[in-house]
Design a protein around this motif. Structure first.
Motif, short mmCIF file in Angstrom:
data_model
loop_
_atom_site.label_atom_id
_atom_site.label_comp_id
_atom_site.label_asym_id
_atom_site.label_seq_id
_atom_site.Cartn_x
_atom_site.Cartn_y
_atom_site.Cartn_z
N THR A 49 -20.45 4.40 9.16
CA THR A 49 -20.73 3.62 10.37
C THR A 49 -19.51 3.59 11.27
N LEU A 50 -18.41 3.13 10.75
CA LEU A 50 -17.15 3.05 11.49
C LEU A 50 -16.16 4.03 10.89
N PHE A 51 -15.59 4.88 11.75
CA PHE A 51 -14.46 5.72 11.36
C PHE A 51 -13.23 5.25 12.10
N SER A 52 -12.06 5.62 11.63
CA SER A 52 -10.86 5.32 12.39
C SER A 52 -10.90 6.09 13.70
N LEU A 53 -10.85 5.36 14.79
CA LEU A 53 -10.90 5.88 16.17
C LEU A 53 -12.25 6.51 16.52
N GLY A 54 -13.26 6.26 15.72
CA GLY A 54 -14.58 6.83 16.01
C GLY A 54 -15.68 6.06 15.32
N CYS A 55 -16.87 6.66 15.31
CA CYS A 55 -18.01 6.08 14.60
C CYS A 55 -18.93 7.22 14.18
N GLY A 56 -19.90 6.92 13.35
CA GLY A 56 -20.80 7.94 12.86
C GLY A 56 -21.82 8.38 13.89
N ARG A 57 -22.38 9.55 13.68
CA ARG A 57 -23.49 10.01 14.51
C ARG A 57 -24.73 9.15 14.21
N MET A 58 -25.60 9.06 15.18
CA MET A 58 -26.83 8.29 15.02
C MET A 58 -27.95 9.21 14.56
N PHE A 59 -28.03 9.46 13.26
CA PHE A 59 -29.06 10.33 12.74
C PHE A 59 -30.43 9.66 12.73
N GLU A 60 -30.46 8.35 12.51
CA GLU A 60 -31.74 7.64 12.39
C GLU A 60 -31.83 6.41 13.28
N GLY A 61 -30.74 5.91 13.77
CA GLY A 61 -30.75 4.67 14.52
C GLY A 61 -30.71 4.88 16.02
N THR A 62 -30.71 3.77 16.74
CA THR A 62 -30.66 3.76 18.19
C THR A 62 -29.27 3.34 18.65
N PRO A 63 -28.92 3.61 19.92
CA PRO A 63 -27.64 3.12 20.43
C PRO A 63 -27.49 1.60 20.30
N THR A 64 -28.57 0.87 20.54
CA THR A 64 -28.49 -0.58 20.41
C THR A 64 -28.16 -0.99 18.98
N GLN A 65 -28.82 -0.36 18.00
CA GLN A 65 -28.53 -0.68 16.60
C GLN A 65 -27.09 -0.35 16.25
N MET A 66 -26.64 0.83 16.63
CA MET A 66 -25.29 1.26 16.25
C MET A 66 -24.24 0.40 16.94
N HIS A 67 -24.44 0.13 18.21
CA HIS A 67 -23.48 -0.72 18.92
C HIS A 67 -23.42 -2.11 18.29
N ASP A 68 -24.59 -2.67 17.97
CA ASP A 68 -24.61 -4.00 17.35
C ASP A 68 -23.91 -3.98 15.99
N SER A 69 -24.15 -2.93 15.22
CA SER A 69 -23.50 -2.83 13.91
C SER A 69 -21.98 -2.77 14.06
N LEU A 70 -21.51 -1.98 15.00
CA LEU A 70 -20.07 -1.85 15.21
C LEU A 70 -19.47 -3.16 15.69
N GLN A 71 -20.18 -3.86 16.57
CA GLN A 71 -19.67 -5.14 17.05
C GLN A 71 -19.60 -6.17 15.92
N ARG A 72 -20.56 -6.13 15.01
CA ARG A 72 -20.50 -7.04 13.87
C ARG A 72 -19.30 -6.74 12.99
N LEU A 73 -19.04 -5.45 12.76
CA LEU A 73 -17.85 -5.10 11.98
C LEU A 73 -16.58 -5.50 12.72
N ALA A 74 -16.56 -5.29 14.02
CA ALA A 74 -15.36 -5.61 14.81
C ALA A 74 -15.07 -7.10 14.82
N SER A 75 -16.06 -7.93 14.54
CA SER A 75 -15.86 -9.38 14.56
C SER A 75 -15.25 -9.91 13.26
N LEU A 76 -15.11 -9.05 12.26
CA LEU A 76 -14.51 -9.46 10.99
C LEU A 76 -13.00 -9.66 11.14
N PRO A 77 -12.35 -10.28 10.18
CA PRO A 77 -10.90 -10.52 10.30
C PRO A 77 -10.10 -9.24 10.52
#
Length: 253
Positions: A126-154
Motif C-alpha cells: 500500500t505504502l512504499f517509501s516515497l511512493g505507493c502501490g499500483r491500484m490493481f483492484e481499488g479506486t483512487p478514492t480507496q487508495m487515497h483514503d488508505s494512505l491518509q489513514r496510514l499517514a495519520s498514525l504516529p
C-alpha cells in the motif's frame, strides 16, 4: 523486539520481528530465505500476510510443512488458500507478548491490510517509501483514503514496506516536488545506501509525510505540478492523487 529483513526474489523484503528467541514473519513470499535463517536459529512464532499476491504469501505452504501448527493471520480473501485466521479492520492480535492492530487499506488489492505493532507499520504494497502501490483492484478514492489513514498514525512508526523501490520512487518524487529540501536530503541518503548495497528501509512515517508526494496531495507545490500536467487545477485531493498515480504508472527514471 528486534527488526530485520530477509531479501527475497528481485526486490521483496520478508520482515522479521523477533524477541530473544521467536520471530514474527511478515509476507514470506518465498520459503527459502526463512528456511535458511532457521538453520541459523530463527524460530517462527507466527506469520502475518498483508495481501494475496504470490510474492507475499507464496512461501507459506512450505513453512507450514516445516512448522505444522504455525499461526498464520491473513485478510479475508479466498485467494489466500492456506489454513489461517482471517483478520480485518479493527482486529486486534496478541503475538510475542505484543499487541498487533489490523487496518484495512484497500486500493492495491481489495482486501489489503496493514499491521501496527511494537512501533512498526507493516504496510505491504500500500505504502512504499516515497511512493505507493499500483491500484490493481481499488479506486483512487480507496487508495487515497488508505494512505491518509496510514499517514495519520504516529510519526515515529518504522515503515516496513514490501519492496525496495525507494530509489526509483525518489526520482519521481523529485519531478513532482523539486523544491522540497526534506526530499532532497532523503534522496541523497537513498543514493548513498543503494551505492553501498544497503537497504533504504525501514523509514519513518514522519519522513514519508515530509517527502512522499502521494501523502502530500494537499500541499500547494504538489497541486501546482499536477495542475500543469492536467491543464487545470485539481478539484480535490483525490483528483490530485489519481493524476499522480497515473503519471507514476508510466514514469521511467
Amino acid at each position: 523486539m528486534r527488526l530485520s529483513m530477509l531479501p527475497a526474489f528481485e526486490d521483496n523484503y520478508i520482515w522479521v520481528l523477533r524477541d530473544s528467541r521467536r520471530a514474527l514473519l511478515v509476507d514470506p513470499g518465498d520459503a527459502a530465505p526463512v528456511l535458511a535463517a532457521a538453520r541459523e536459529g530463527l524460530e517462527p512464532a507466527a506469520i502475518l500476510l498483508t495481501h494475496h499476491h504470490p510474492d507475499h504469501c507464496g512461501g507459506v505452504p512450505a513453512l507450514l510443512e516445516r512448522w505444522p501448527g504455525l499461526q498464520v493471520f491473513a485478510p479475508d480473501d479466498e485467494r489466500i488458500a492456506v489454513e489461517c485466521e482471517r483478520v480485518g479492520e479493527g482486529s486486534r492480535l496478541r503475538i510475542l507478548d505484543s499487541d498487533v492492530q489490523v487496518m484495512a487499506v484497500p486500493g492495491h488489492t481489495r482486501s489489503h491490510v496493514a499491521y501496527v505493532t511494537d512501533g512498526h507499520l507493516f504496510c505491504g504494497d500500500t505504502l512504499f517509501s516515497l511512493g505507493c502501490g499500483r491500484m490493481f483492484e481499488g479506486t483512487p478514492t480507496q487508495m487515497h483514503d488508505s494512505l491518509q489513514r496510514l499517514a495519520s498514525l504516529p510519526g515515529d512508526l518504522q515503515v516496513c514496506c514490501g519492496h525496495e523501490y525507494t530509489q526509483a520512487n525518489a526520482a519521481f518524487a523529485c519531478e513532482v516536488e523539486p523544491g522540497n529540501p526534506d526530499l532532497a536530503t532523503r534522496r541523497a541518503q537513498v543514493l548513498r545506501h543503494r551505492a553501498a548495497g544497503l537497504a533504504t528501509l525501514p523509514t519513518t512515517l514522519e519522513s514519508e509525510r515530509a517527502c512522499n508526494p502521494f501523502l502530500r496531495c494537499n500541499v500547494p507545490a504538489v497541486r501546482e505540478t499536477v495542475a500543469r500536467r492536467l491543464g487545470h487545477a485539481p478539484a480535490t485531493p483525490v483528483e490530485t492523487f489519481a493524476a499522480l498515480r497515473s503519471w507514476k504508472d508510466g514514469f521511467r527514471a
